[in-house]
Design an enzyme around this catalytic site. Structure first.
Site, short mmCIF file in Angstrom:
data_model
loop_
_atom_site.label_atom_id
_atom_site.label_comp_id
_atom_site.label_asym_id
_atom_site.label_seq_id
_atom_site.Cartn_x
_atom_site.Cartn_y
_atom_site.Cartn_z
N GLU A 34 2.19 -9.90 0.86
CA GLU A 34 2.58 -10.30 2.21
C GLU A 34 1.34 -10.42 3.08
O GLU A 34 0.54 -9.46 3.15
CB GLU A 34 3.55 -9.24 2.76
CG GLU A 34 3.85 -9.33 4.23
CD GLU A 34 4.86 -10.42 4.58
OE1 GLU A 34 5.42 -11.02 3.65
OE2 GLU A 34 5.06 -10.66 5.77
N GLU A 65 8.52 -6.03 -1.65
CA GLU A 65 7.54 -5.43 -2.56
C GLU A 65 8.02 -5.42 -4.01
O GLU A 65 7.22 -5.64 -4.93
CB GLU A 65 7.17 -4.02 -2.09
CG GLU A 65 6.31 -3.98 -0.83
CD GLU A 65 7.09 -4.26 0.45
OE1 GLU A 65 8.33 -4.26 0.40
OE2 GLU A 65 6.45 -4.48 1.50
N GLN A 87 0.03 -3.69 1.06
CA GLN A 87 -0.21 -3.63 2.51
C GLN A 87 -0.38 -2.20 3.05
O GLN A 87 -1.39 -1.90 3.65
CB GLN A 87 0.87 -4.36 3.29
CG GLN A 87 0.41 -4.70 4.69
CD GLN A 87 1.21 -5.81 5.34
OE1 GLN A 87 2.18 -5.55 6.02
NE2 GLN A 87 0.79 -7.05 5.13
N ASP A 89 0.59 2.16 2.07
CA ASP A 89 1.10 3.13 1.10
C ASP A 89 2.61 3.22 1.00
O ASP A 89 3.21 3.01 -0.04
CB ASP A 89 0.51 4.51 1.42
CG ASP A 89 0.27 4.71 2.91
OD1 ASP A 89 1.22 4.59 3.68
OD2 ASP A 89 -0.90 4.94 3.29
N PHE A 91 4.84 1.30 2.06
CA PHE A 91 5.52 0.03 1.81
C PHE A 91 5.67 -0.22 0.31
O PHE A 91 6.40 -1.11 -0.11
CB PHE A 91 4.76 -1.15 2.43
CG PHE A 91 4.66 -1.11 3.93
CD1 PHE A 91 5.13 -0.03 4.67
CD2 PHE A 91 4.11 -2.18 4.62
CE1 PHE A 91 5.04 -0.01 6.05
CE2 PHE A 91 4.01 -2.17 6.01
CZ PHE A 91 4.48 -1.07 6.73
N TYR A 93 6.93 1.79 -1.81
CA TYR A 93 8.06 2.50 -2.42
C TYR A 93 9.17 1.58 -2.93
O TYR A 93 9.75 1.86 -3.98
CB TYR A 93 8.62 3.56 -1.45
CG TYR A 93 7.61 4.61 -1.03
CD1 TYR A 93 6.52 4.93 -1.86
CD2 TYR A 93 7.71 5.29 0.17
CE1 TYR A 93 5.58 5.88 -1.48
CE2 TYR A 93 6.78 6.25 0.55
CZ TYR A 93 5.72 6.54 -0.28
OH TYR A 93 4.79 7.46 0.09
N PRO A 94 9.51 0.48 -2.25
CA PRO A 94 10.52 -0.40 -2.83
C PRO A 94 10.11 -0.96 -4.20
O PRO A 94 10.97 -1.37 -4.97
CB PRO A 94 10.65 -1.54 -1.80
CG PRO A 94 10.16 -0.96 -0.53
CD PRO A 94 9.09 0.02 -0.92
N HIS A 134 2.65 4.60 7.48
CA HIS A 134 1.38 3.88 7.36
C HIS A 134 0.23 4.80 6.95
O HIS A 134 -0.92 4.43 7.05
CB HIS A 134 1.01 3.21 8.69
CG HIS A 134 1.90 2.06 9.05
ND1 HIS A 134 3.21 2.22 9.42
CD2 HIS A 134 1.67 0.72 9.10
CE1 HIS A 134 3.74 1.04 9.69
NE2 HIS A 134 2.84 0.11 9.49
#
Lengths: 334, 381
Positions: A34, A65, A87, A89, A91, A93-94, A134
């Site tokens: 992204e 993600e 992007q 850390d 983010f 997880y998905p 973040h």
């Protein structure tokens, strides 16, 4: 040591250069994520890649993600070498299911017939005043997943060298970028980057004899500063930069601890269930009779990453490291 | 002047003009599942193709009964039967060219076999000697995916990569009705449509995700309707009509190969057996419903059509059955032999180069195995 006079470069610039050189050297290398294209990434780490190599080689993907990493799996199956950006850390997880259920296992599942040369770039850690989600340090999750390499640079030279190695690796690499070091500078020559130690090797950044500080990524500068400050107390601290959490360099770590007899593991991520527990256990198993004190951990507190106005209380700083070192002395004397 | 007094004079600006990005009507599926068998369209179908589909259907049915029997003998830990869904499986394999790729989910072994993979190799996962038995590159078949819908983004990525390399390769990705609820289903379809990747998604709507019926899975008019939201065409087809599934999938594959982008196909079918041999289907559905679907059997539908048209006689049917029987006998015989396992394989494929930790653990296992062997040979050491 090279003594070429060079302009100071930032870690972010070295990472950009690494991707650029990898893309120029091998048409199979594709950068995706992204905002990585037109914008050049929210940290500008992919700046200029889309302009130089086209949008097919540096691709702005939909914001998803799992989709990014899942698509990268298929691209790797067809012979490409995707470099994906997560992007931030939290983010990533998905994408965990793709990472754990497929990326880490495909080589094993197919008896080596379908290796996945994917680099997953994850800007991680705190100290930049980021809001919730973040600033996480998720390295323990990645370390607990067999089949992944987990590396994290702390110097500009390593940022370049380790990322080139990660992209060239035939196995998936989780490449953790300490985002508070993105703008840290170092004398480093972008046109003649010197070789660094391979993935899997730790490096002694500062030799010493009183105790070993074992650390990586964002906590390396903290430990270097602590080691300087410790001189006033008469302590001569050795600092080991792990660089690679998986594979783990038992040899370098244990050789250092056997020399000094004392060890403190320093990292930002939580202490409970964190990397420090594994490292302390490995040292205890291998160096017990050389130890003059228990292996200590200086880690982030066991709490969800705090809001930015409180993060300085959470992050292990120089004082907390020195306190731990003092406790090592006390343990040894009593 | 107060704010309240100003209000009368306030004229909000109109929002910027909005237009839909495309007309959704051409993307919408038909109201009824598309059928060929028993309609006038069947006369136009290629007889050779129908006979090939029939032969594969019969083989597939026989494979299902044989694999189920192997669970009773303890040779397979579990088997998710696709009895009743063979038409989807066979059509999936036959709609592809050799250079195309298939991305199956765990129930799709018949499609994998019809693609040319050795039946024994497709059962490795369920026998438990390794997670995947075949080389994915040999027949361009990805490993059977156990996590739901996670293989769909792989299909998108592979198709995208192939197109970037200039190869006219299509990926066909298979998923069940339950899998359409997963996030990866959404992400895969969205990526495919945005990238205009040459992918075909085949949803086998067999009515149940283990025990949960479609009504509790989705509120959409049909699963094919979901396509419209992504900007790709949705097609609805009778999943027990092998000729119809083959035609719809072939159209979608041609469309993708020509650069037209992805299609979502929903095949309406039914899982007449339980989810696996470990499941009790009587707890969640009525026998009447199962019987209704058993009468709409994919093998019988095609057999009747071919017989009525004089394209198949008793001798031909016998030949097909004998071929299926031979396949089953071979499968039975080879599956009844204990697989040869090398425990050292455990360490060989984790990384390209084993880590020092894995080398140590490998040495430990080797020592343990040597000790075991000494014990078996009566060595007193």
């Amino acid at each position: 040591m090279t003594t070429v006079a060079v302009k100071p470069a930032t870690m972010a610039q070295a990472l950009t250069r690494a991707m650029r050189d990898a893309m120029a050297a091998d048409p199979a290398v594709h950068v995706m994520g992204e905002d990585v294209g037109t914008l050049g990434g929210v940290f500008r780490v992919t700046d200029g890649l889309a302009a130089e190599f086209g949008e097919d080689r540096c691709t702005d993907t939909p914001l998803a993600e799992a989709g990014i990493l899942g698509a990268a799996v298929g691209m790797a199956m067809y012979g490409l070498r995707p470099v994906v950006e997560m992007q931030f850390d939290a983010f990533a997880y998905p994408a965990f299911e793709q990472l754990v259920s497929h990326v880490s296992r495909m080589r094993n599942r197919t008896r080596g017939r379908m290796p996945l040369p994917i680099t997953v770039r994850v800007p991680y850690g705190g100290g930049i005043g980021g809001v919730e989600h973040h600033s996480d340090s998720s390295e323990a999750y990645y370390m607990a997943t067999p089949g992944l390499h987990v590396v994290t640079p702390a110097t500009v030279a390593d940022a370049y060298g380790l990322l080139r190695q990660a992209i060239a690796s035939d196995d998936p690499v989780v490449f953790l970028e300490p985002k508070r070091l993105y703008w840290s500078k170092d004398a480093w020559n972008a046109d003649h980057p010197t070789d660094v130690e391979p993935i899997g090797r730790a490096v002694v950044r500062r030799p010493g004899s009183s105790a070993t500080l074992i650390t990586y990524g964002p906590s390396l500068p903290v430990c270097m500063e602590a080691a300087e400050a410790a001189r006033a107390e008469g302590w001569d601290l050795e600092v080991v930069d792990l660089r690679s959490l998986v594979p783990f360099d038992d040899e370098t770590v244990c050789a250092s601890v056997r020399r000094t007899g004392r060890a403190v593991v320093v990292h930002e991520s939580t202490g409970f269930g964190g990397p420090g527990g594994e490292i302390a256990a490995r040292i205890t198993e291998r160096c017990f009779h050389h130890l003059e004190a228990p292996v200590l951990r200086v880690a982030g507190f066991d709490l969800p990453y705090p809001p930015p106005m409180l993060e300085r209380h959470h992050l292990p700083g120089v004082d907390r490291v020195l306190d731990a070192v003092a406790r090592l002395q006390w343990e040894a004397e009593n | 002047m107060t704010v309240m007094e100003q209000r009368g004079a306030y004229r909000p600006s109109p929002p910027p003009a909005w237009q839909p990005r495309m007309d959704p009507a051409p993307l919408l599926p038909d109201a009824e599942p598309y059928r060929v068998l028993g309609t006038d369209t069947a006369a136009k179908a290629d007889p050779d193709l129908l006979r090939r589909l029939y032969a594969q259907l019969v083989r597939g049915r026989r494979y299902n009964t044989q694999a189920t029997a192997l669970t009773k003998q303890g040779r397979l830990a579990v088997y998710p039967s696709s009895t009743g869904q063979e038409a989807c499986e066979v059509a999936a394999a036959l709609a592809l060219e050799e250079r195309d790729w298939l991305f199956p989910s765990y129930r799709d072994t018949l499609a994998v076999v019809a693609r040319g993979v050795d039946p024994v190799e497709t059962l490795t996962l369920l026998r438990g000697d390794w997670h995947n038995g075949y080389d994915p590159h040999t027949h361009r078949v990805a490993p059977l995916s156990t996590p739901l819908a996670t293989q769909l983004p792989h299909a998108v990525g592979l198709a995208h990569a192939a197109r970037l390399k200039g190869d006219d390769v299509v990926a066909l990705a298979m998923v069940g009705d339950g899998g359409t609820s997963e996030g990866d289903f959404h992400e895969a379809l969205n990526f495919a449509a945005v990238w205009q990747a040459p992918v075909v998604f085949l949803v086998q709507n067999n009515g149940f995700a283990i025990s949960v019926p479609l009504a509790k899975q989705t509120a959409a008019p049909s699963l094919a309707h979901k396509a419209v939201g992504y900007g790709m065409p949705g097609r609805l087809v009778d999943g027990n009509d092998a000729a119809a599934v083959h035609e719809v999938l072939s159209d979608a594959v041609r469309h993708a190969r020509a650069g037209g982008g992805p299609t979502l196909v929903e095949a309406v079918t039914y899982r007449v057996e339980a989810h696996t041999n470990a499941d009790d289907a009587t707890r969640y559905r009525e026998d009447d419903e199962v019987e209704t679907w058993r009468r709409h059997d994919p093998v019988q539908l095609l057999e009747r059509e071919l017989t009525a048209r004089g394209l198949l006689d008793e001798a031909a049917i016998d030949a097909v059955r004998q071929d299926a029987e031979a396949m089953a006998a071979d499968l039975r015989e080879r599956m009844n032999q204990d697989p040869r396992l090398d425990p050292m394989d455990l360490f060989d494929h984790v990384y390209a180069e084993p880590t020092s930790q894995l080398r140590e653990q490998r040495a430990l296992l080797r020592t343990e195995l040597a000790a075991e062997q000494d014990e078996q040979e009566g060595d007193p050491r």
